[in-house]
Design an enzyme around this catalytic site. Structure first.
Site, PDB file in Angstrom:
ATOM      1  N   HIS A  53     -31.039  77.859 117.758  1.00  0.00           N
ATOM      2  CA  HIS A  53     -30.935  78.902 118.780  1.00  0.00           C
ATOM      3  C   HIS A  53     -30.422  80.217 118.197  1.00  0.00           C
ATOM      4  CE1 HIS A  53     -31.627  76.109 122.096  1.00  0.00           C
ATOM      5  NE2 HIS A  53     -30.752  75.289 121.559  1.00  0.00           N
ATOM      6  N   ARG A 315     -24.659  64.703 126.090  1.00  0.00           N
ATOM      7  CA  ARG A 315     -23.958  65.890 125.647  1.00  0.00           C
ATOM      8  C   ARG A 315     -22.506  65.839 126.124  1.00  0.00           C
ATOM      9  NH1 ARG A 315     -28.399  69.491 128.496  1.00  0.00           N
ATOM     10  NH2 ARG A 315     -28.946  67.453 129.304  1.00  0.00           N
ATOM     11  N   ILE A 339     -18.301  70.580 122.564  1.00  0.00           N
ATOM     12  CA  ILE A 339     -19.426  71.159 121.817  1.00  0.00           C
ATOM     13  C   ILE A 339     -20.707  70.603 122.407  1.00  0.00           C
ATOM     14  CG2 ILE A 339     -20.418  71.557 119.547  1.00  0.00           C
ATOM     15  CD1 ILE A 339     -17.571  72.652 119.938  1.00  0.00           C
ATOM     16  N   CYS A 404     -45.313  52.927 105.931  1.00  0.00           N
ATOM     17  CA  CYS A 404     -45.566  53.326 107.312  1.00  0.00           C
ATOM     18  C   CYS A 404     -46.778  54.252 107.313  1.00  0.00           C
ATOM     19  CB  CYS A 404     -44.340  54.032 107.887  1.00  0.00           C
ATOM     20  SG  CYS A 404     -44.568  54.732 109.537  1.00  0.00           S
ATOM     21  N   CYS A 446     -45.919  48.085 110.647  1.00  0.00           N
ATOM     22  CA  CYS A 446     -45.113  48.139 109.427  1.00  0.00           C
ATOM     23  C   CYS A 446     -43.721  47.550 109.596  1.00  0.00           C
ATOM     24  CB  CYS A 446     -44.988  49.581 108.941  1.00  0.00           C
ATOM     25  SG  CYS A 446     -44.110  50.672 110.092  1.00  0.00           S
TER      26      CYS A 446
END
Length: 493
Positions: A53, A315, A339, A404, A446
């Site tokens: 950001h 969050r 945070i 993979c 895989c």
């Protein structure tokens, strides 16, 4: 000092805690990075929208706005230096009604107050020229040309790797159960393994940061886990979107977006739902329904594409509108709380700020020392992967043997992830380091081979030695840490 005594203990090995440990590694002090999980960055830091950001929409004059703006430039430069995938695709803040359109000039002014001067109003005609698959009814947009997409997993890995190589002790699966400050001024942490004693303590415990803060006799914020659910669409959906498509933000957060990823997928989300359980990362029927409704409006054709996976992250929301970073010099304690989703962007600036607070509290800062150079294996689509590098395969054929097929991950990459300086200790940790098992089949084809490699290399690394220790690599290995051998590793085409 004894083996369990430190100058600084950082509690929490998310992206912020890893950044702080890396910053402190430049100092002549003994540092430990402690986390209850089995891997770094495995809680909040692993499940986000992976956007770097600019801070254009932060609340002006807050600590968050200052640290996000500073962190943007620090992390952008660091990503280029160490090989973290990053793409400056830009963002369009889309207005879907008259009220939102009228809010765009104010958001541009807000961006300017935050020090970002490149926001630009885009009319409807230009908007649809630049995003032809956008849903009908959009009226205008605010362009933020410097918003970028980034890899959140290798960001934490780069910080932790550099910290460990510089001498920081990483103590995983070490849950802090109690903390107290003794008469000698040292903090004693009683953990699930043993007691740790430290002169200085940094609380970067994320979702449980408020609990540790209260255990040390402080109050001031409460963490309410805010669940964000997201849908990941197949790589065939990538041509549908050219920018990060943002909604006009509300008091609840930045809202639901559509964004490309550095791995070639397309993200839709996140939701925002306050919970009480700090471990509930399950997806919900209501959340997925809300995501599909938002996606139908923003990018209708996206819903016709295959879904690769869904996930949810928590969050560390609080009752405050800003980061809750506080210093208690007399106690030699710094709390890094609250945070939120901008923590990835701000991580390096938060680390700088915390280091300054510790200096003010008496922690020695000199003589400063350089950190060992690190180059992280690239897992982004914009750079050449190991299977595309014949010169690398010539030195080690395992980089040409794909395990993979969906994500084009080689045996050599899996081996490196399991035996590096900060090795993957779980299958999930291996996924975040290599993208193995993250493709269309989600490990259907895989999975068995990957689990076999995991068990074998975790038990007996190539070249011998104890599990999880670095093994000798060819000079052109994608993960080279230090010295002239780093030249050319992970370079872009």
């Amino acid at each position: 000092m004894t083996s369990d005594e430190y100058d600084v203990v950082v509690v929490g090995a998310g992206v912020v805690g890893c950044a702080i440990a890396r910053q402190l590694a430049t100092r002549p002090v003994r540092v430990a990075l402690v986390d209850a999980a089995a891997d770094i960055g495995s809680v909040t830091s692993k499940a986000n929208t992976a956007i770097l950001h600019t801070g254009f929409d932060a609340t002006p004059r807050t600590l968050e706005s200052r640290l996000v703006a500073r962190g943007y430039h620090l992390l952008k430069a660091y990503a280029e230096q160490v090989g973290i995938p990053l793409e400056p695709v830009g963002a369009l803040l889309v207005a879907w009604d008259e009220q939102q359109r009228d809010a765009l000039p104010g958001l541009a002014e807000k961006a300017a107050r935050n020090g970002y001067a490149h926001a630009r109003l885009v009319d409807r005609t230009e908007l649809y020229e630049r995003e032809p698959h956008l849903g009908p009814g959009a009226l205008a947009a605010l362009e933020i040309p410097d918003e970028s997409i980034i890899c959140p997993w290798t960001t934490s890995l780069a910080f932790a790797t550099q910290a460990v190589l510089a001498g920081v002790e990483l103590r995983l699966e070490t849950e802090v159960g109690a903390a107290e400050r003794g008469p000698d001024g040292r903090h004693t942490l009683r953990t699930s393994r043993r007691e740790l004693r430290t002169r200085y303590l940094v609380n970067a415990a994320g979702l449980r940061g408020d609990e540790l803060h209260r255990a040390l006799g402080h109050d001031g914020f409460t963490v309410t886990p805010r669940r964000g659910e997201l849908i990941v669409f197949d790589k065939l959906a990538r041509p549908l979107v050219n920018h990060i498509l943002l909604p006009v933000p509300t008091s609840r957060g930045k809202g639901m977006l559509v964004a490309p990823t550095v791995y070639g997928n397309v993200l839709l989300g996140p939701t925002a739902e306050d919970l009480t359980d700090k471990r509930n990362t399950s997806s919900s029927e209501a959340g997925l329904r809300a995501l599909r409704e938002a996606g139908h409006r923003i990018l209708p054709e996206l819903l016709h594409e295959e879904v690769t996976t869904v996930y949810a992250g928590l969050r560390a929301a609080t009752e405050h509108g800003d980061y809750q970073i506080s210093s208690h010099p007399a106690e030699r304690y710094v709390c890094v709380g609250g945070i939120r989703s901008t923590g990835l962007t701000a991580s390096m600036a938060i680390a700088e700020h915390v280091a300054e607070l510790l200096t003010d509290a008496g922690l020695p800062a000199e003589p400063a020392r350089d950190l060992p150079p690190v180059r992280i294996p690239t897992i982004g689509e914009a750079a050449r992967r190991p299977y595309q590098r014949p010169e690398l395969i010539g030195t080690d054929p395992e980089y040409g043997q794909l395990l993979c097929m969906c994500e084009r991950v080689s045996r050599g990459e899996v081996r490196d992830a399991l035996t590096g300086p900060v090795p993957a200790r779980t299958i999930d940790g291996l996924r975040r380091r290599t993208r193995v098992l993250m493709g269309r089949c989600q490990g259907f084809y895989c999975g068995a081979a990957v689990r076999d490699c995991f068990a074998r290399w975790r038990q007996t690394p190539p070249g011998g030695g104890r599990p999880g220790t670095p093994h000798p690599r060819p000079d052109r290995s994608p993960l080279v840490t230090g010295g002239a051998a780093a030249t050319g590793a992970g370079e872009r085409p």
